[in-house]
Design an enzyme around this catalytic site. Sequence first.
Site, PDB file in Angstrom:
ATOM      1  N   LYS A  11       0.826  -1.217   0.000  1.00  0.00           N
ATOM      2  CA  LYS A  11       0.000   0.000   0.000  1.00  0.00           C
ATOM      3  C   LYS A  11       0.864   1.273   0.000  1.00  0.00           C
ATOM      4  O   LYS A  11       2.059   1.238   0.322  1.00  0.00           O
ATOM      5  CB  LYS A  11      -0.925  -0.032   1.218  1.00  0.00           C
ATOM      6  CG  LYS A  11      -1.964  -1.168   1.173  1.00  0.00           C
ATOM      7  CD  LYS A  11      -2.923  -1.069   2.368  1.00  0.00           C
ATOM      8  CE  LYS A  11      -3.990  -2.161   2.315  1.00  0.00           C
ATOM      9  NZ  LYS A  11      -4.999  -1.973   3.405  1.00  0.00           N
ATOM     10  N   HIS A 117      -2.260  -5.409   1.427  1.00  0.00           N
ATOM     11  CA  HIS A 117      -3.536  -6.096   1.206  1.00  0.00           C
ATOM     12  C   HIS A 117      -3.227  -7.523   0.789  1.00  0.00           C
ATOM     13  O   HIS A 117      -2.249  -7.762   0.072  1.00  0.00           O
ATOM     14  CB  HIS A 117      -4.334  -5.425   0.069  1.00  0.00           C
ATOM     15  CG  HIS A 117      -5.462  -6.296  -0.428  1.00  0.00           C
ATOM     16  ND1 HIS A 117      -6.695  -6.310   0.180  1.00  0.00           N
ATOM     17  CD2 HIS A 117      -5.508  -7.237  -1.415  1.00  0.00           C
ATOM     18  CE1 HIS A 117      -7.466  -7.217  -0.434  1.00  0.00           C
ATOM     19  NE2 HIS A 117      -6.770  -7.783  -1.406  1.00  0.00           N
TER      20      HIS A 117
HETATM   21  P1  GDP Z   1      -7.870  -6.937   5.598  1.00  0.00           P
HETATM   22  O1  GDP Z   1      -8.462  -8.051   4.783  1.00  0.00           O
HETATM   23  O2  GDP Z   1      -7.068  -7.440   6.774  1.00  0.00           O
HETATM   24  O3  GDP Z   1      -7.084  -5.952   4.769  1.00  0.00           O
HETATM   25  O4  GDP Z   1      -9.079  -6.126   6.282  1.00  0.00           O
HETATM   26  P2  GDP Z   1     -10.569  -5.792   5.737  1.00  0.00           P
HETATM   27  O5  GDP Z   1     -10.851  -6.528   4.458  1.00  0.00           O
HETATM   28  O6  GDP Z   1     -11.503  -5.971   6.873  1.00  0.00           O
HETATM   29  O7  GDP Z   1     -10.496  -4.228   5.444  1.00  0.00           O
HETATM   30  C1  GDP Z   1      -9.892  -3.736   4.269  1.00  0.00           C
HETATM   31  C2  GDP Z   1      -9.016  -2.559   4.628  1.00  0.00           C
HETATM   32  O8  GDP Z   1      -9.845  -1.509   5.159  1.00  0.00           O
HETATM   33  C3  GDP Z   1      -8.002  -2.807   5.743  1.00  0.00           C
HETATM   34  O9  GDP Z   1      -6.812  -3.430   5.297  1.00  0.00           O
HETATM   35  C4  GDP Z   1      -7.726  -1.401   6.228  1.00  0.00           C
HETATM   36  O10 GDP Z   1      -6.876  -0.690   5.324  1.00  0.00           O
HETATM   37  C5  GDP Z   1      -9.128  -0.783   6.158  1.00  0.00           C
HETATM   38  N1  GDP Z   1      -9.843  -0.923   7.425  1.00  0.00           N
HETATM   39  C6  GDP Z   1     -10.351  -2.058   7.990  1.00  0.00           C
HETATM   40  N2  GDP Z   1     -10.961  -1.806   9.163  1.00  0.00           N
HETATM   41  C7  GDP Z   1     -10.845  -0.462   9.360  1.00  0.00           C
HETATM   42  C8  GDP Z   1     -11.282   0.421  10.386  1.00  0.00           C
HETATM   43  O11 GDP Z   1     -11.913   0.021  11.385  1.00  0.00           O
HETATM   44  N3  GDP Z   1     -10.979   1.758  10.228  1.00  0.00           N
HETATM   45  C9  GDP Z   1     -10.296   2.230   9.145  1.00  0.00           C
HETATM   46  N4  GDP Z   1     -10.038   3.530   9.056  1.00  0.00           N
HETATM   47  N5  GDP Z   1      -9.879   1.426   8.147  1.00  0.00           N
HETATM   48  C10 GDP Z   1     -10.131   0.101   8.257  1.00  0.00           C
HETATM   49 MG    MG Z   2      -9.905  -7.967   3.300  1.00  0.00          MG
END
Ligand code: GDP
Ligand code: MG
Length: 140
Positions: A11, A117
Amino acid sequence: MATERTLSIIKPDATRRNLTGRINALFEEAGLRIVAQKRIRLSDLQAGAFYEVHKERPFYASLVSSMTAGPVVVQVLEGEGAILKNRSVMGATDPKKAEPNTVRAQFAESIEANSVHGSDSPENAAAEIAFFFAGTEILP
Ligand code: GDP
Ligand code: MG
């Protein structure tokens, strides 16, 4: 376990801090092979479409703008059980909850600017790889 491919993105928070090589070393040390890689700048439209599943989440607009703040490195990682293996190299979404020595524990700035990611299922891996790469760009 079968050989799999997964889509990885280094990222903007990580490319800004010149961490691409250190993150790639963690992938390679874990037995993941970088079989495709390119450095690109995502448009708002691309980042919005890529994270469409999160459209209703309160952080969606902020996430999209963080993903377009600078260049990203998109890559295809290949290896035994690559999808889960990459998730374990990455660590938990929230770096405060990530296991020591994971990418996010070592490098993430915040839950949002969390450096990498990685696809979370075979279906999403296939769709996300096709989002960024033509078959001819992947060289195992
Ligand atoms: P990942 O699969 O571990 O990347 O997590 P997710 O698919 O749940 O979320 C996608 C991306 O959104 C994450 O990698 C973070 O960059 C962002 N993100 C997730 N949860 C939060 C949150 O609670 N607050 C903020 N600001 N960003 C978040
Ligand atoms: Mg994800």
